[in-house]
Design a protein around this motif. Structure first.
Motif, mmCIF file in Angstrom:
data_model
loop_
_atom_site.group_PDB
_atom_site.id
_atom_site.type_symbol
_atom_site.label_atom_id
_atom_site.label_comp_id
_atom_site.label_asym_id
_atom_site.label_seq_id
_atom_site.Cartn_x
_atom_site.Cartn_y
_atom_site.Cartn_z
ATOM 1 N N ASN A 146 0.827 -1.206 0.000
ATOM 2 C CA ASN A 146 0.000 0.000 0.000
ATOM 3 C C ASN A 146 0.860 1.255 0.000
ATOM 4 N N GLN A 147 0.194 2.410 0.012
ATOM 5 C CA GLN A 147 0.903 3.681 -0.035
ATOM 6 C C GLN A 147 1.744 3.913 1.212
ATOM 7 N N GLY A 148 1.346 3.305 2.327
ATOM 8 C CA GLY A 148 2.135 3.443 3.543
ATOM 9 C C GLY A 148 3.533 2.875 3.387
ATOM 10 N N VAL A 149 3.665 1.793 2.624
ATOM 11 C CA VAL A 149 4.978 1.221 2.338
ATOM 12 C C VAL A 149 5.738 2.118 1.365
ATOM 13 N N THR A 150 5.072 2.534 0.301
ATOM 14 C CA THR A 150 5.717 3.367 -0.724
ATOM 15 C C THR A 150 6.318 4.625 -0.108
ATOM 16 N N ALA A 151 5.633 5.201 0.868
ATOM 17 C CA ALA A 151 6.104 6.445 1.485
ATOM 18 C C ALA A 151 7.409 6.266 2.241
ATOM 19 N N LEU A 152 7.757 5.040 2.609
ATOM 20 C CA LEU A 152 8.990 4.794 3.368
ATOM 21 C C LEU A 152 10.185 4.494 2.478
ATOM 22 N N LEU A 153 9.990 4.437 1.167
ATOM 23 C CA LEU A 153 11.039 3.956 0.269
ATOM 24 C C LEU A 153 11.878 5.060 -0.368
ATOM 25 N N GLY A 154 11.715 6.284 0.066
ATOM 26 C CA GLY A 154 12.531 7.359 -0.462
ATOM 27 C C GLY A 154 14.006 7.113 -0.220
ATOM 28 N N GLY A 155 14.829 7.301 -1.258
ATOM 29 C CA GLY A 155 16.267 7.096 -1.132
ATOM 30 C C GLY A 155 16.734 5.688 -1.385
ATOM 31 N N VAL A 156 15.829 4.741 -1.559
ATOM 32 C CA VAL A 156 16.204 3.358 -1.863
ATOM 33 C C VAL A 156 16.690 3.283 -3.314
ATOM 34 N N ALA A 157 17.768 2.558 -3.551
ATOM 35 C CA ALA A 157 18.336 2.431 -4.897
ATOM 36 C C ALA A 157 17.318 1.844 -5.864
#
Length: 270
Positions: A123-134
């Motif tokens: 969900n979007q809650g996961v997507t929001a935590l992925l900033g900066g991931v390669a």
């Protein structure tokens, strides 16, 4: 069960599962309403188990559904459980249900993984935590273990990486150990890969003095740096209770529950 010529395959497979579960022949016999003598005969090939007996023993040995099919084949029976791709039209109701569940949990993070820890929905809650991931870690198939522990993934932002890494590696190791050896290779390879990742330099909450480190008494949290603050999550994993399909049996729904009011406030403010 009737005494027949030795049947190659099913006996050693059942013995392997029994030994893997650390269950004696007598204990298994009591669980399955049989006798230690019958169990011994099955394992040595002196008796051919009925289809019902194969499934009963598999149930009491907690054999994964995919491997129950393998046991049936080794005993000369047809597989009992189908394996339907998740994108098959027949899985439409299941996919819709999962999407509603994940959407309903938002803004808290939630995802669905398969038996190899590949992410099949999030969900979007996961997507929001992925900033900066390669970018290469976000390419399909996106793997939850690799994404979390890779030095270009979430690992540099996990404040208690030592604890969380040990938790995930233990989970992955147990999954490999409780899977049939012939099918455990991808899990063992994944374990070897992520276990070899170097731990990033920097502070770790587990290095803090006891009186300075945060404490939770109910569950180990993952403490993740995000937008200049530290979010705390505890993980919960759910599986389907009565699956009749291999694909469904291997799905797991992981939800990340906020562990403190600050994390709740941040997620609800997005």
């Amino acid at each position: 069960m009737t005494t027949v010529a030795p049947v190659a395959g099913v006996g050693p497979l059942l013995r392997g599962w029994r030994e893997r579960r650390r269950v004696s022949q007598l204990e298994l016999a009591l669980r399955a309403d049989s006798s230690a003598r019958h169990i011994s005969f099955v394992e040595t090939g002196r008796s051919r188990p009925s289809e019902e007996m194969v499934l009963r023993l598999a149930e009491h040995l907690d054999v994964p559904m995919r491997e129950r099919n393998a046991l049936l084949l080794a005993a000369g029976y047809a597989p009992r459980y189908s394996e339907t791709p998740l994108d098959d039209p027949a899985m439409g109701a299941l996919r819709e249900g999962l999407e509603q569940l994940l959407s309903g949990y938002d803004p808290y993070p939630a995802l669905v993984v398969d038996g190899r820890y590949d992410v099949v929905a999030a969900n979007q809650g996961v997507t929001a935590l992925l900033g900066g991931v390669a970018e290469h870690l976000l390419a399909a198939p996106l793997n939850a273990m690799r994404l979390t522990l890779h030095p270009e993934g979430l690992a540099p932002r996990i404040r208690n990486l030592r604890q969380w890494r040990a938790h995930l590696l233990g989970q992955l190791r147990r999954a490999a150990e409780t899977t049939a050896p012939a099918r455990a290779r991808p899990l063992r390879e994944l374990y070897e890969e992520v276990a070899a990742y170097p731990a990033p330099a920097g502070p770790d909450d587990t290095d803090a003095p006891d009186d300075a480190a945060p404490h939770w008494t109910f569950a180990l949290p993952m403490r993740l740096e995000q937008d200049g603050r530290v979010l705390s999550f505890v993980s919960s994993i759910a599986t389907f209770n009565t699956p009749l399909d291999v694909t469904v049996a291997e799905l797991a729904i992981e939800t990340l529950l906020p562990a403190d009011p600050e994390t709740v406030a941040y997620l609800r403010s997005r």
